[in-house]
Design a protein around this motif. Structure first.
Motif, PDB file in Angstrom:
ATOM      1  N   ALA A  71       0.819  -1.213   0.000  1.00 48.18           N
ATOM      2  CA  ALA A  71       0.000   0.000   0.000  1.00 48.18           C
ATOM      3  C   ALA A  71       0.852   1.262   0.000  1.00 48.18           C
ATOM      4  O   ALA A  71       0.449   2.294  -0.558  1.00 48.18           O
ATOM      5  N   ALA A  72       2.052   1.192   0.600  1.00 47.93           N
ATOM      6  CA  ALA A  72       2.922   2.367   0.640  1.00 47.93           C
ATOM      7  C   ALA A  72       3.466   2.731  -0.735  1.00 47.93           C
ATOM      8  O   ALA A  72       3.987   3.841  -0.922  1.00 47.93           O
ATOM      9  N   ALA A  73       3.339   1.822  -1.704  1.00 52.53           N
ATOM     10  CA  ALA A  73       3.807   2.091  -3.067  1.00 52.53           C
ATOM     11  C   ALA A  73       2.766   2.838  -3.886  1.00 52.53           C
ATOM     12  O   ALA A  73       3.073   3.334  -4.971  1.00 52.53           O
ATOM     13  N   LEU A  74       1.530   2.926  -3.398  1.00 51.31           N
ATOM     14  CA  LEU A  74       0.434   3.358  -4.256  1.00 51.31           C
ATOM     15  C   LEU A  74       0.136   4.862  -4.220  1.00 51.31           C
ATOM     16  O   LEU A  74      -0.169   5.436  -5.261  1.00 51.31           O
ATOM     17  N   PRO A  75       0.197   5.559  -3.085  1.00 58.70           N
ATOM     18  CA  PRO A  75      -0.036   7.008  -3.111  1.00 58.70           C
ATOM     19  C   PRO A  75       1.198   7.746  -3.648  1.00 58.70           C
ATOM     20  O   PRO A  75       2.317   7.220  -3.588  1.00 58.70           O
ATOM     21  N   PRO A  76       1.015   8.963  -4.158  1.00 60.59           N
ATOM     22  CA  PRO A  76       2.180   9.761  -4.583  1.00 60.59           C
ATOM     23  C   PRO A  76       3.108  10.089  -3.423  1.00 60.59           C
ATOM     24  O   PRO A  76       4.303  10.281  -3.606  1.00 60.59           O
ATOM     25  N   SER A  77       2.543  10.164  -2.210  1.00 60.51           N
ATOM     26  CA  SER A  77       3.322  10.511  -1.026  1.00 60.51           C
ATOM     27  C   SER A  77       2.862   9.666   0.155  1.00 60.51           C
ATOM     28  O   SER A  77       1.684   9.317   0.252  1.00 60.51           O
ATOM     29  N   VAL A  78       3.791   9.327   1.040  1.00 53.08           N
ATOM     30  CA  VAL A  78       3.435   8.587   2.258  1.00 53.08           C
ATOM     31  C   VAL A  78       4.057   9.281   3.470  1.00 53.08           C
ATOM     32  O   VAL A  78       4.756   8.669   4.262  1.00 53.08           O
ATOM     33  N   LYS A  79       3.746  10.545   3.612  1.00 55.24           N
ATOM     34  CA  LYS A  79       4.273  11.293   4.756  1.00 55.24           C
ATOM     35  C   LYS A  79       3.454  11.069   6.014  1.00 55.24           C
ATOM     36  O   LYS A  79       3.991  11.156   7.126  1.00 55.24           O
ATOM     37  N   ASN A  80       2.164  10.779   5.861  1.00 54.14           N
ATOM     38  CA  ASN A  80       1.274  10.611   7.009  1.00 54.14           C
ATOM     39  C   ASN A  80       0.466   9.324   6.842  1.00 54.14           C
ATOM     40  O   ASN A  80      -0.266   9.174   5.859  1.00 54.14           O
ATOM     41  N   ILE A  81       0.608   8.410   7.804  1.00 54.98           N
ATOM     42  CA  ILE A  81      -0.038   7.101   7.731  1.00 54.98           C
ATOM     43  C   ILE A  81      -0.823   6.852   9.014  1.00 54.98           C
ATOM     44  O   ILE A  81      -0.342   7.120  10.116  1.00 54.98           O
ATOM     45  N   LEU A  82      -2.032   6.301   8.856  1.00 54.85           N
ATOM     46  CA  LEU A  82      -2.827   5.824   9.988  1.00 54.85           C
ATOM     47  C   LEU A  82      -2.909   4.312   9.898  1.00 54.85           C
ATOM     48  O   LEU A  82      -3.329   3.764   8.868  1.00 54.85           O
TER      49      LEU A  82
ATOM     50  N   MET B 157      -0.635  -1.186 -11.395  1.00 58.09           N
ATOM     51  CA  MET B 157      -0.081  -1.568 -10.101  1.00 58.09           C
ATOM     52  C   MET B 157       1.343  -2.078 -10.248  1.00 58.09           C
ATOM     53  O   MET B 157       2.211  -1.780  -9.412  1.00 58.09           O
ATOM     54  N   ALA B 158       1.614  -2.832 -11.309  1.00 54.39           N
ATOM     55  CA  ALA B 158       2.972  -3.325 -11.540  1.00 54.39           C
ATOM     56  C   ALA B 158       3.939  -2.169 -11.744  1.00 54.39           C
ATOM     57  O   ALA B 158       5.086  -2.200 -11.256  1.00 54.39           O
ATOM     58  N   ASP B 159       3.518  -1.126 -12.454  1.00 55.37           N
ATOM     59  CA  ASP B 159       4.368   0.050 -12.658  1.00 55.37           C
ATOM     60  C   ASP B 159       4.645   0.753 -11.337  1.00 55.37           C
ATOM     61  O   ASP B 159       5.767   1.215 -11.093  1.00 55.37           O
ATOM     62  N   ARG B 160       3.632   0.853 -10.472  1.00 56.45           N
ATOM     63  CA  ARG B 160       3.842   1.485  -9.181  1.00 56.45           C
ATOM     64  C   ARG B 160       4.846   0.693  -8.340  1.00 56.45           C
ATOM     65  O   ARG B 160       5.659   1.257  -7.620  1.00 56.45           O
ATOM     66  N   VAL B 161       4.785  -0.632  -8.424  1.00 55.64           N
ATOM     67  CA  VAL B 161       5.719  -1.477  -7.680  1.00 55.64           C
ATOM     68  C   VAL B 161       7.146  -1.239  -8.151  1.00 55.64           C
ATOM     69  O   VAL B 161       8.080  -1.119  -7.342  1.00 55.64           O
ATOM     70  N   LEU B 162       7.358  -1.168  -9.458  1.00 51.53           N
ATOM     71  CA  LEU B 162       8.709  -0.942  -9.995  1.00 51.53           C
ATOM     72  C   LEU B 162       9.262   0.403  -9.528  1.00 51.53           C
ATOM     73  O   LEU B 162      10.435   0.506  -9.142  1.00 51.53           O
ATOM     74  N   ALA B 163       8.416   1.429  -9.554  1.00 52.52           N
ATOM     75  CA  ALA B 163       8.858   2.740  -9.081  1.00 52.52           C
ATOM     76  C   ALA B 163       9.172   2.708  -7.585  1.00 52.52           C
ATOM     77  O   ALA B 163      10.135   3.339  -7.122  1.00 52.52           O
ATOM     78  N   TYR B 164       8.387   1.967  -6.850  1.00 51.79           N
ATOM     79  CA  TYR B 164       8.577   1.844  -5.405  1.00 51.79           C
ATOM     80  C   TYR B 164       9.893   1.142  -5.080  1.00 51.79           C
ATOM     81  O   TYR B 164      10.607   1.522  -4.153  1.00 51.79           O
ATOM     82  N   GLN B 165      10.231   0.132  -5.849  1.00 52.31           N
ATOM     83  CA  GLN B 165      11.474  -0.599  -5.615  1.00 52.31           C
ATOM     84  C   GLN B 165      12.691   0.276  -5.873  1.00 52.31           C
ATOM     85  O   GLN B 165      13.736   0.097  -5.240  1.00 52.31           O
ATOM     86  N   GLU B 166      12.563   1.214  -6.796  1.00 50.18           N
ATOM     87  CA  GLU B 166      13.645   2.163  -7.016  1.00 50.18           C
ATOM     88  C   GLU B 166      13.764   3.128  -5.836  1.00 50.18           C
ATOM     89  O   GLU B 166      14.870   3.476  -5.419  1.00 50.18           O
ATOM     90  N   HIS B 167      12.631   3.526  -5.314  1.00 52.46           N
ATOM     91  CA  HIS B 167      12.606   4.501  -4.221  1.00 52.46           C
ATOM     92  C   HIS B 167      12.939   3.865  -2.879  1.00 52.46           C
ATOM     93  O   HIS B 167      13.617   4.473  -2.043  1.00 52.46           O
ATOM     94  N   VAL B 168      12.457   2.639  -2.658  1.00 59.17           N
ATOM     95  CA  VAL B 168      12.690   1.917  -1.398  1.00 59.17           C
ATOM     96  C   VAL B 168      13.304   0.555  -1.740  1.00 59.17           C
ATOM     97  O   VAL B 168      12.585  -0.435  -1.912  1.00 59.17           O
ATOM     98  N   PRO B 169      14.626   0.466  -1.893  1.00 60.86           N
ATOM     99  CA  PRO B 169      15.266  -0.791  -2.310  1.00 60.86           C
ATOM    100  C   PRO B 169      14.906  -1.993  -1.442  1.00 60.86           C
ATOM    101  O   PRO B 169      14.812  -3.116  -1.946  1.00 60.86           O
ATOM    102  N   ALA B 170      14.667  -1.774  -0.141  1.00 60.52           N
ATOM    103  CA  ALA B 170      14.331  -2.894   0.750  1.00 60.52           C
ATOM    104  C   ALA B 170      13.020  -3.562   0.343  1.00 60.52           C
ATOM    105  O   ALA B 170      12.776  -4.722   0.693  1.00 60.52           O
ATOM    106  N   SER B 171      12.184  -2.859  -0.420  1.00 61.51           N
ATOM    107  CA  SER B 171      10.908  -3.437  -0.820  1.00 61.51           C
ATOM    108  C   SER B 171      11.060  -4.576  -1.818  1.00 61.51           C
ATOM    109  O   SER B 171      10.114  -5.333  -2.048  1.00 61.51           O
ATOM    110  N   LYS B 172      12.240  -4.713  -2.415  1.00 58.69           N
ATOM    111  CA  LYS B 172      12.452  -5.833  -3.333  1.00 58.69           C
ATOM    112  C   LYS B 172      12.288  -7.171  -2.619  1.00 58.69           C
ATOM    113  O   LYS B 172      11.887  -8.163  -3.234  1.00 58.69           O
TER     114      LYS B 172
END
Length: 416
Positions: free
Chosen positions: A173-184, A367-382
């Protein structure tokens, strides 16, 4: 009574496994399920589902609209297993061997879960590590959370991917919004997901974790989170997460994750006592609940919910509650892996809902595209293996509607 066998030409729905497509499927139609002992362990629902999944063609339902439920009175808790079975939850790749280790914490629950317990044992996959697991004595067959820590100093290893398949799915879910500065986060448990988000999201400014049970909050801080429990970005609140969100000073959230459950005593199909669960709990199964959450989300916010349901019809009824506030903006992952062999109910999904109609993750490619972008931004997500999960588990409301309609047709034809 006597059953009979017949075969169906192999025109299978898309959600059947490749193995089924290769081998074909023979169905046993019985006036009484109990007449055929090899399938008796499935119970009535298991046989219904097996048959439903094998209909020769997809049934296009006459009505693909949602029927909203004002209360869960007509629903049933998801049926996990009989208490007599003695099966404990396993996790793919990790052998608990039926031995959770030594109990290092116990405190009485204030939410009817019995005692909240933390157990520790050596982590067999890596020397110098231990695994701590969270249990409720009221549902002793099921772990609630698991975290790996250093054996010497009890520092949690949140660089490591979460253990549970469902927790990994919620991390997506953290890969899906443009920003994850505030989480509940509604449902803290042992803090596995909270710790992973704090460790791997440097841009995170605020993570609010709510749990109804004070004993769970104490266990998380004392036994699982370590120094992460003192992170200035983390706020832990004991109480109803939805009620917290309604407060004037709660602020707006980029991401809301609901990972909460409620134990239930339920009868199995053979009449034996069984362990059941509501996930999310019944208090979070109202239209008003998701309207309230939608109101405290940012324009491009995302909601993620870990959902257990008895069958596709019950799952669709739950999705209807979310759809009232996020109309037509829902997709989900089938939450399935080897650790789910303990479940009689196969309907476990991670539901994702978007505030914006412009959200790009509502189809598999997006969703697959968002995952790829997320892996670049957060390497641990791989390590979460999200790309593979999207390929294997992504599905849509349309697919769920078809499955629910198939089950309705089967029940009608067999007068169930």
């Amino acid at each position: 009574s006597t059953g009979f066998l017949f075969s169906i030409p192999l025109v299978t729905p898309t959600f059947l496994t490749k193995k089924m497509k290769v081998l074909g499927l023979f169905l046993l139609v019985l006036p009484s399920v109990s007449a055929f002992s090899p399938l008796g362990w499935c119970g009535d629902l298991g046989v219904r589902r097996l048959t439903t999944a094998s209909l020769a063609a997809r049934v296009q339902g006459a009505s693909k609209h949602f029927v909203l439920h004002g209360s869960p009175s007509g629903w049933r808790a998801a049926h996990l297993q009989t208490k007599q079975s003695g099966v404990r939850r396993g996790v793919a790749g990790i052998n608990m061997g039926g031995d959770p280790g030594d109990m290092i914490f116990s405190q009485e629950s204030e939410c009817g879960a019995g005692s909240v317990q933390v157990w520790e044992r050596d982590f067999e996959e890596e020397a110098g590590k231990v695994m701590r697991t969270l249990w409720f004595s009221g549902s002793p067959e099921v772990w609630q959370s698991a975290v790996v820590l250093n054996k010497e100093d009890s520092v949690p290893d949140f660089k490591r991917a979460p253990t549970f398949h469902s927790c990994k799915g919620l991390a997506l879910a953290a890969a899906l919004p443009p920003s994850v500065k505030n989480i509940l986060l509604i449902g803290l448990g042992g803090g596995a997901l909270a710790g992973w988000l704090l460790e791997n999201h440097a841009e995170l400014e605020r993570l609010v974790a709510c749990d109804l049970d004070p004993a769970v909050a104490v266990a998380a801080q004392r036994c699982f989170l370590g120094s992460y429990g003192e992170d200035s970005r983390l706020e832990i609140h004991v109480g109803d997460g939805v009620e917290y969100a309604k407060q004037d000073d709660a602020g707006k959230f980029d991401l809301i994750i609901v990972d909460a459950s409620e134990s239930a005593e339920t009868g199995s199909d053979d009449g034996a006592a069984a362990l059941g669960v509501w996930a999310p709990p019944r208090v979070l199964r109202t239209v008003a609940c998701y309207q309230a959450l939608r109101e405290v989300m940012n324009e491009n916010g995302v909601l993620a919910v870990n959902v257990l349901a008895r069958d596709p019809i019950d799952m669709l009824d739950y999705i209807s509650l979310v759809n009232a506030s996020f109309p037509g903006r829902i997709a989900f992952l089938e939450n399935r892996d080897g650790s789910h062999s303990w479940m009689v109910t196969p309907d476990n999904k991670i539901v994702f809902a978007a505030c914006s109609s412009a959200a790009t993750f509502l189809n598999e490619e997006g969703m697959a595209d968002r995952v790829l972008a997320y892996q670049e931004h957060v390497p641990a997500s791989k390590d979460l293996e999200l790309s593979a999960r999207v390929r294997k588990e992504f599905t849509t409301v349309d697919n769920l509607c078809d499955r629910a309609q198939q089950l309705r047709v089967y029940r009608s034809n067999h007068k169930l």
